[in-house]
Motif scaffolding. Structure first.
Motif, mmCIF file in Angstrom:
data_model
loop_
_atom_site.group_PDB
_atom_site.id
_atom_site.type_symbol
_atom_site.label_atom_id
_atom_site.label_comp_id
_atom_site.label_asym_id
_atom_site.label_seq_id
_atom_site.Cartn_x
_atom_site.Cartn_y
_atom_site.Cartn_z
ATOM 1 N N ARG A 1 0.906 -0.842 -0.067
ATOM 2 C CA ARG A 1 -0.115 -0.123 0.365
ATOM 3 C C ARG A 1 0.864 1.331 0.223
ATOM 4 N N LEU B 1 2.140 4.882 4.507
ATOM 5 C CA LEU B 1 0.591 4.560 5.129
ATOM 6 C C LEU B 1 0.826 2.928 5.958
ATOM 7 N N GLU C 1 1.145 1.756 9.533
ATOM 8 C CA GLU C 1 0.934 0.708 10.484
ATOM 9 C C GLU C 1 1.843 -0.321 10.267
ATOM 10 N N ARG D 1 2.476 0.934 14.165
ATOM 11 C CA ARG D 1 0.940 0.478 15.301
ATOM 12 C C ARG D 1 0.995 -0.738 15.122
ATOM 13 N N ARG D 2 0.918 -1.406 14.391
ATOM 14 C CA ARG D 2 0.809 -3.153 14.582
ATOM 15 C C ARG D 2 2.423 -3.532 15.292
ATOM 16 N N GLU E 1 6.687 -5.865 10.438
ATOM 17 C CA GLU E 1 5.563 -5.883 10.088
ATOM 18 C C GLU E 1 5.215 -5.953 8.288
#
Length: 105
Positions: free
Chosen positions: A11, A15, A19, A22-23, A71
């Protein structure tokens, strides 16, 4: 060994990095930077990551980058149309401490 210079994220890059951060549960406490050299797996994951650079040295940015790298997912085909699996990728990370805008008193 083939080197991928602009890795194609699954993506948009910004972003995808947010992400992944965050994960990974990473919270930035100070500004810093790190560069990792990793191998791209056939599933688009990063493996065998090595720290190439950290600034400030010993500041913890490399540890954060390594956690986030677990991640990240990349696409199986690079911008040149060739498969990315097995290629080396240079992944730069920039960490900026969040700031708040507060009204003047």
């Amino acid at each position: 060994m083939r080197v991928v210079t602009n890795p194609p994220f699954d993506r948009p890059a910004g972003l995808a990095m947010l992400e992944a951060q965050r994960r990974a549960g990473v919270k930035i406490r100070a500004d810093g930077a790190a560069t990792l050299h990793c191998i791209i797996t056939d599933k688009g994951r990063l493996s065998d990551c090595q720290v190439a650079r950290e600034a400030p040295e010993g500041g913890g940015s490399a540890a954060l980058a390594l956690k986030i790298a677990k991640e990240i997912r990349l696409l199986p085909v690079g911008p040149d149309g060739l498969p990315t699996a097995g290629a080396l990728v240079r992944m730069p990370f920039q960490f900026r401490m969040p700031f708040e805008i507060r009204p003047a008193k």
